[in-house]
Design an enzyme around this catalytic site. Structure first.
Site, PDB file in Angstrom:
ATOM      1  N   SER A   1       0.828  -1.212   0.000  1.00  0.00           N
ATOM      2  CA  SER A   1       0.000   0.000   0.000  1.00  0.00           C
ATOM      3  C   SER A   1       0.855   1.252   0.000  1.00  0.00           C
ATOM      4  O   SER A   1       1.955   1.267   0.571  1.00  0.00           O
ATOM      5  CB  SER A   1      -0.907   0.013   1.227  1.00  0.00           C
ATOM      6  OG  SER A   1      -1.564   1.260   1.328  1.00  0.00           O
TER       7      SER A   1
ATOM      8  N   TYR B   1      -1.732   0.436  10.199  1.00  0.00           N
ATOM      9  CA  TYR B   1      -1.837  -0.220   8.897  1.00  0.00           C
ATOM     10  C   TYR B   1      -0.634   0.147   8.022  1.00  0.00           C
ATOM     11  O   TYR B   1       0.003  -0.707   7.411  1.00  0.00           O
ATOM     12  CB  TYR B   1      -3.144   0.248   8.239  1.00  0.00           C
ATOM     13  CG  TYR B   1      -3.378  -0.205   6.809  1.00  0.00           C
ATOM     14  CD1 TYR B   1      -3.856  -1.482   6.540  1.00  0.00           C
ATOM     15  CD2 TYR B   1      -3.156   0.662   5.740  1.00  0.00           C
ATOM     16  CE1 TYR B   1      -4.088  -1.884   5.236  1.00  0.00           C
ATOM     17  CE2 TYR B   1      -3.394   0.267   4.438  1.00  0.00           C
ATOM     18  CZ  TYR B   1      -3.860  -1.010   4.185  1.00  0.00           C
ATOM     19  OH  TYR B   1      -4.098  -1.394   2.901  1.00  0.00           O
TER      20      TYR B   1
END
Lengths: 245, 438
Positions: free
Chosen positions: A137, A150
């Protein structure tokens, strides 16, 4: 001409399924791996019917790392390509005060994916060929207050993929890192995402297939993200720490 | 989010949800005022509800296919384009297709869409073996053509429940090519004679020059078609009979300015199209996509009408009054100069489902950019259709008044009665159904 099978870890996710469709449409048999795979029967039938390829379902729990070697042993064959689309967003505002929840996010985005790819890397290396794909990501490129748990896990995964690629480059095993940016999925439903920066799962699927065929190393699904992240990474820390991002 | 129909004249802020399971969908149904939305290709406000629009785009898996009967079972959000991409290479094609393949199966059932073969084979519903329909209490029933509710769902515009799954019979084809024959019709009478004289053609449709006046009023290019056999293909094509040359896909990247389409440009376009078309008279082999979906090659072609969008006008006329009514409609349109270049004339076969649009006779479809004078012109056209005993296509409608609908379509009373009786009226509603009093 029969193409090599593709294993999709996290086969229930929107991105995982979209990647499965892209590879199946190109003629690759598909192994969908997820928890409770029997509930993916409708997706299995859809993939097989649309693309005329063999699609099998396999039980896989990314967090149960002790089971990963047995999982790979139980596959009908060692796949040519393995895609790890496992991940969990978590809820930053809650998780930052809840160590157990934060650990779960870190394990789902880093520990689990790294463990299964480590096992597959060894098998691919022994065979002398294979492709590993990690869906990481852009959140891992710089930690932000709104999603750093995250982001930190994804940063770890991105570094892991980079190291794996470095190690395996001479062993004919290719490693692709995918940084999708915003994707309109179940995980992001209800979030207010800017349209120009947001990809569809199908676009991610097409981009991954293309990148695997071209042996690319690191891709952003929407090229504009390369620019966006270059800017974000260039902001000096004294300024960055005061920004609301 | 803001939803609108394909004509872009009905923007409206709507609460949109995307249920992932039947349980989630049932919870939405319980909230009431729900309408299911497929590909958003209805031209007006048929697939939007401010309170409760359900996007069925994620409900799009194919379930099974029987290669003996050609029956495909699929979830309602599957696009016709997916069906063609999957099954044409295996020798199957949708038995009925509208003028775009970017529609969902659920939408095709709800509008009971028709194609160029309506005069011979009927509309989409004629090839549906069963549907799964979620009712107002959230339960799902499998309905077959013997069920009353099945027949009212065809053309019921999603107002009888949420269509979840469709069992559809496909047609076997030998190739991806259409053997086309173009008949040049110098006036309306010749165009209608061409339809009546070629009633055995599987496909027939006419492009009509709705701006031609005087003796040329209603001049048309009547295009007849059959699925081509392998033997009809040139030798080089026989080995891959389902492969057709790829068409470049274009897109309009921005809205055309309002003045781009004006009576002058449209008149010029129609004249050129007519002159070119006349030269193509006679037989030709045409790829399936160019034959059925000429506009699908241009993404967002609706933007050519500019920011304000456009409205479609499509009526069905009874056979007995067709000639006179068409004459009158074309006279009004050509005199107004507000013609469209997508004017289509087609012969319909008999009505099948109780609330379906087609009726034995003719259908005329026109489109107009939306501006000040359009509304008065459309009202005039409405009155001609009502006087002739005709009716209007709800999938195209964006602006009809409640009075016009109820005058044109006495079947509305029975439809509303059914909705009341089965408790459907509170559960299922669209902006269109509210406007029209359905």
């Amino acid at each position: 001409m029969t193409k090599g099978a593709v294993l999709i870890l996290g086969g229930r996710s929107d991105i995982g399924l979209a990647i499965a469709h892209a590879f199946a449409a190109a003629g690759h048999p598909v192994m969908l791996a997820a928890r409770g795979p029997e509930t993916l029967e409708a997706d299995r039938a859809d993939l097989a019917l649309r693309h005329g390829v063999t699609v099998t379902l396999h039980a896989f729990d990314a967090l149960d790392t002790a089971s990963h070697a047995a999982f790979v042993d139980a596959l009908p064959s060692l796949p040519a390509i393995a895609v790890c689309a496992v991940g969990a967003m978590g809820v930053q505002a809650k998780d930052e005060h809840d160590p157990a929840a934060a650990i779960a996010v870190m394990r789902a985005n880093f520990e689990g994916p790294a463990t299964i790819l480590a096992i597959l890397a060894d098998r691919f290396e022994a065979r002398g060929r294979g492709t590993l794909v990690g869906i990481s990501s852009v959140a891992g490129e710089r930690g932000r207050a709104t999603n750093y748990i995250y982001g930190a896990a994804k940063a770890g995964f991105t570094a892991y993929l980079s190291g794996l690629r470095n190690r395996l480059a001479k062993q004919n095993v290719h490693v692709l890192t995918v940084l999708p940016g915003f994707v309109a999925t179940r995980m992001t439903a209800g979030m207010d995402l800017p349209a120009r920066l947001t990809a569809t799962p199908a676009a991610v699927g097409a981009a991954v297939l293309h990148a695997v065929e071209r042996k690319r190393n690191v891709i952003y699904v929407k090229p504009v993200w390369r620019l966006v992240m270059a800017v974000i990474k260039a902001i000096p820390e004294p300024v960055f720490k005061k920004l609301k991002l | 989010m803001i939803l609108s129909g394909w004509g872009r004249t009905t923007p409206q802020a709507c609460r949109v949800s995307r249920p992932r399971s039947e349980a989630e969908l049932a919870a939405r149904v319980a909230e009431g005022g729900l309408i299911a939305r497929g590909a958003g290709r209805a031209y007006g406000d048929a697939a939007q509800s401010a309170a409760n629009t359900v996007d069925m785009g994620g409900v799009n898996r194919m379930i099974r296919f029987d290669a003996d009967s050609g029956q495909l079972v699929a979830e309602a959000g599957v696009w016709l384009a997916d069906v063609i991409a999957t099954f044409l290479p295996r020798g199957w094609f949708p038995a009925v297709t509208p003028g775009t393949r970017f529609v969902t199966l659920g939408g095709a059932v709800a509008a009971d869409v028709h194609g160029k073969n309506h005069h011979r084979e009927g509309s989409f519903g004629a090839f549906v073996d069963w549907i799964d329909l979620m009712g107002p209490d959230g339960t799902v029933r499998r309905l077959t053509p013997g069920d009353d509710l099945f027949r009212w769902t065809l053309g019921g515009m999603g107002l009888t429940g949420v269509i979840l799954r469709v069992a559809l019979r496909l047609r076997r084809v030998e190739t991806g090519w259409i053997a086309q024959r173009t008949v040049v019709a110098p006036d309306l009478a010749a165009a209608m004679a061409a339809f009546e004289g070629n009633a055995d053609a599987l496909y027939s449709v006419a492009w009509i020059d709705c701006l031609a006046q005087g003796a040329a009023l209603g001049r048309s290019l009547v295009m007849l078609g059959e699925h081509a056999s392998v033997a009809a293909l040139p030798g080089v094509r026989r080995e891959h009979p389902f492969t057709v040359p790829a068409r470049p896909r274009r897109a309009l990247p921005f809205d055309a300015p309002g003045f781009a389409l004006n009576p002058l440009t449209v008149r010029a376009f129609n004249e050129v199209y007519w002159q070119l078309g006349k030269r193509k008279a006679g037989p030709a082999l045409v790829p399936w996509d160019a034959y059925f979906y000429p506009l699908d090659a241009i993404g967002n072609w609706n933007r050519i009408y500019g920011r304000r969008g456009f409205v479609q006008f499509q009526c069905a006329l009874p056979l007995a009054s067709s000639a006179d009514a068409l004459h009158e409609l074309l006279k009004v349109v050509s005199a107004s100069g507000q013609g469209s270049f997508l004017a289509v004339l087609k012969r319909f076969g008999p009505q099948a489902a109780p609330f379906a649009f087609p009726m034995e006779g003719y259908t005329l479809a026109l489109d107009f950019p939306l501006h000040g004078q359009t509304s008065a012109l459309l009202d005039r056209l409405d009155r001609i259709v009502v006087a002739a005993g005709g009716r209007f296509y709800l999938a195209k409608d964006a602006r009809m008044s409640r009075e016009t609908l109820w005058q044109a379509d006495p079947r509305a009373a029975a439809f509303v009665e059914l909705r009341d009786r089965l408790g459907l009226r509170a559960a299922f509603a669209s902006t269109q159904s509210e406007r029209l009093g359905l």
